[in-house]
Design a protein around this motif. Structure first.
Motif, PDB file in Angstrom:
ATOM      1  N   TYR A 146       3.667   6.288  -7.028  1.00  0.00           N
ATOM      2  CA  TYR A 146       2.831   7.350  -7.595  1.00  0.00           C
ATOM      3  C   TYR A 146       3.568   8.684  -7.594  1.00  0.00           C
ATOM      4  O   TYR A 146       3.503   9.454  -8.560  1.00  0.00           O
ATOM      5  CB  TYR A 146       1.540   7.455  -6.788  1.00  0.00           C
TER       6      TYR A 146
ATOM      7  N   GLU B 287       2.915   1.737  -3.195  1.00  0.00           N
ATOM      8  CA  GLU B 287       2.170   2.343  -4.298  1.00  0.00           C
ATOM      9  C   GLU B 287       2.200   3.865  -4.206  1.00  0.00           C
ATOM     10  O   GLU B 287       2.226   4.556  -5.227  1.00  0.00           O
ATOM     11  CB  GLU B 287       0.730   1.836  -4.297  1.00  0.00           C
ATOM     12  N   LYS B 288       2.192   4.385  -3.004  1.00  0.00           N
ATOM     13  CA  LYS B 288       2.270   5.836  -2.810  1.00  0.00           C
ATOM     14  C   LYS B 288       3.641   6.369  -3.261  1.00  0.00           C
ATOM     15  O   LYS B 288       3.722   7.390  -3.955  1.00  0.00           O
ATOM     16  CB  LYS B 288       2.026   6.198  -1.343  1.00  0.00           C
TER      17      LYS B 288
ATOM     18  N   ASN C 129       0.823  -1.215   0.000  1.00  0.00           N
ATOM     19  CA  ASN C 129       0.000   0.000   0.000  1.00  0.00           C
ATOM     20  C   ASN C 129       0.850   1.256   0.000  1.00  0.00           C
ATOM     21  O   ASN C 129       0.642   2.172  -0.815  1.00  0.00           O
ATOM     22  CB  ASN C 129      -0.925   0.017   1.224  1.00  0.00           C
TER      23      ASN C 129
ATOM     24  N   SER D 210     -11.959  -1.743   4.496  1.00  0.00           N
ATOM     25  CA  SER D 210     -12.530  -2.298   3.265  1.00  0.00           C
ATOM     26  C   SER D 210     -13.727  -3.175   3.614  1.00  0.00           C
ATOM     27  O   SER D 210     -14.049  -3.379   4.787  1.00  0.00           O
ATOM     28  CB  SER D 210     -11.476  -3.110   2.513  1.00  0.00           C
TER      29      SER D 210
ATOM     30  N   ASN E  95      -9.070   0.789   4.178  1.00  0.00           N
ATOM     31  CA  ASN E  95      -9.507   1.195   2.846  1.00  0.00           C
ATOM     32  C   ASN E  95      -8.647   2.342   2.334  1.00  0.00           C
ATOM     33  O   ASN E  95      -7.684   2.766   2.998  1.00  0.00           O
ATOM     34  CB  ASN E  95     -10.998   1.555   2.838  1.00  0.00           C
ATOM     35  N   GLU E  96      -8.984   2.868   1.179  1.00  0.00           N
ATOM     36  CA  GLU E  96      -8.165   3.911   0.555  1.00  0.00           C
ATOM     37  C   GLU E  96      -8.078   5.171   1.410  1.00  0.00           C
ATOM     38  O   GLU E  96      -7.023   5.805   1.494  1.00  0.00           O
ATOM     39  CB  GLU E  96      -8.741   4.256  -0.823  1.00  0.00           C
ATOM     40  N   VAL E  97      -9.177   5.511   2.060  1.00  0.00           N
ATOM     41  CA  VAL E  97      -9.180   6.692   2.932  1.00  0.00           C
ATOM     42  C   VAL E  97      -8.170   6.519   4.059  1.00  0.00           C
ATOM     43  O   VAL E  97      -7.392   7.424   4.370  1.00  0.00           O
ATOM     44  CB  VAL E  97     -10.590   6.955   3.501  1.00  0.00           C
TER      45      VAL E  97
ATOM     46  N   ILE F  58      -5.557   4.426   4.167  1.00  0.00           N
ATOM     47  CA  ILE F  58      -4.189   4.380   3.629  1.00  0.00           C
ATOM     48  C   ILE F  58      -3.688   5.785   3.344  1.00  0.00           C
ATOM     49  O   ILE F  58      -2.546   6.132   3.680  1.00  0.00           O
ATOM     50  CB  ILE F  58      -4.142   3.506   2.361  1.00  0.00           C
ATOM     51  N   ASN F  59      -4.530   6.612   2.742  1.00  0.00           N
ATOM     52  CA  ASN F  59      -4.154   8.004   2.462  1.00  0.00           C
ATOM     53  C   ASN F  59      -3.871   8.771   3.745  1.00  0.00           C
ATOM     54  O   ASN F  59      -2.944   9.582   3.811  1.00  0.00           O
ATOM     55  CB  ASN F  59      -5.253   8.704   1.666  1.00  0.00           C
TER      56      ASN F  59
ATOM     57  N   TRP G  63      -0.566   7.596   5.145  1.00  0.00           N
ATOM     58  CA  TRP G  63       0.471   8.117   4.245  1.00  0.00           C
ATOM     59  C   TRP G  63       0.738   9.594   4.539  1.00  0.00           C
ATOM     60  O   TRP G  63       1.898  10.024   4.591  1.00  0.00           O
ATOM     61  CB  TRP G  63       0.059   7.907   2.807  1.00  0.00           C
TER      62      TRP G  63
END
Length: 321
Positions: free
Chosen positions: A40, A36-37, A33, A244, A251-253, A255-256, A259
């Motif tokens: 990106y 991927e950041k 996870n 999730s 979930n994505e929220v 993870i963000n 991060w």
């Protein structure tokens, strides 16, 4: 009114991560996870050469083999479900061909050796203290590859075993890369299949061992750092809306959110500015115009291309293709 608790975080003052840093991320799926950041935002990073690894002994084993360039042989491979696999590595390396799997494994040995030598930062995310011992070989494995359960014994690593493994990892890596920085974290993914109480015991063992490492309670002189991914998930994001659909993985929220916290602690201020430019480029590349022939869109494309050119000139390793 503050309706949540905040984990206190302090900006890292030395050896921050910037666009000259070379990062190696190893460990659980949370490494993927965060990896991927980094990808990106175009950092020089590599993630899990041998696939996801959940426990410290699996990481230690592959780091040891990579450093010693201890290449795999055919008798270390297993055939199951019409595929060849290696109990030391994740199923993403599996192959229908024995020679192909052997080639993949040994290519990753060579690749990881080089990455360890070049890395400025190694980020290790531990997922669990529970391990499986292959009865026939008496080896603790990284992955059971859905082999019959009767072939394995399940064990809980003690704090002492984890501590010894982490110290071995640090010593081995620093034998060929003395200046590397280690960042340890515990995955916020709960291993509920082990049981709720068992998961808590598992995470507690990991956290206790890592804190003995990072607080300098050992013979090694260097100081490693701990980033509280697990604690942020459990305390700041104490709500199932941050999970999730399986109610286990962030979930994505989430993870963000984690991060963003990592950025505040570890990423240099100058890199933050570059990250903003990269964000502009990434969003621009995904932009779908109403009229691709319009003057406004042509100006947008020209501005975007200039920004890409400027970024690639400053950082030659960038690639936006």
């Amino acid at each position: 009114m503050n309706l949540k608790t905040d984990i206190p975080l302090t900006k890292q003052q030395h050896n921050q991560i910037d666009y000259n840093s070379k990062l190696l991320l190893i460990g659980s799926c949370f490494s993927e996870n965060i990896g991927e950041k980094f990808k990106y935002f175009k950092f020089q990073s590599r993630v899990n050469p041998f696939g996801i690894l959940f426990h410290p002994l699996a990481i230690e084993n592959l780091i040891t083999r990579a450093i010693n360039q201890d290449y795999y042989t055919e008798d270390e491979l297993t055939f199951h479900n019409e595929q060849w696999c290696c109990l030391d590595a994740h199923s993403k390396l599996n192959s229908a061909s024995k020679s192909d799997l052997l080639k993949r494994l040994n290519a990753q040995i060579k690749f990881t050796n080089q990455q360890i030598k070049e890395s400025t930062h190694i980020i290790i995310t531990l997922g669990t203290s529970w391990v499986y011992r292959h009865i026939a070989s008496d080896n603790i494995v990284a992955n059971c590859h859905k082999l019959p359960q009767k072939q394995f014994l399940k064990e809980l690593l003690s704090v002492e075993q984890i501590l010894e493994s982490l110290e071995a990892i640090i010593s081995l890596v620093r034998s060929i890369n003395p200046k590397v920085n280690f960042i340890f974290t515990v995955s916020p993914v709960r291993h509920i299949k082990d049981g709720f109480i068992e998961n808590t015991r598992s995470k507690a063992h990991l956290i206790t061992a890592i804190h003995q490492i990072t607080k300098g309670n050992r013979s090694l002189s260097e100081v490693e750092m701990y980033f509280p991914s697990y604690e942020i998930m459990m305390d700041e994001l104490r709500d199932y809306r941050f999970y999730s659909a399986d109610m286990i993985h962030p979930n994505e929220v989430a993870i963000n959110y984690i991060w963003d916290k990592f950025i505040k602690v570890w990423i240099s201020e100058t890199s933050n500015l570059t990250m903003e430019d990269i964000e502009t480029v990434q969003k621009g590349l995904k932009h779908k115009p109403f009229n691709s022939n319009s003057e406004a869109h042509q100006l947008f494309i020209a501005k975007l291309e200039k920004l890409i050119k400027d970024l690639c000139k400053k950082y030659p390793h960038f690639n936006f293709d």
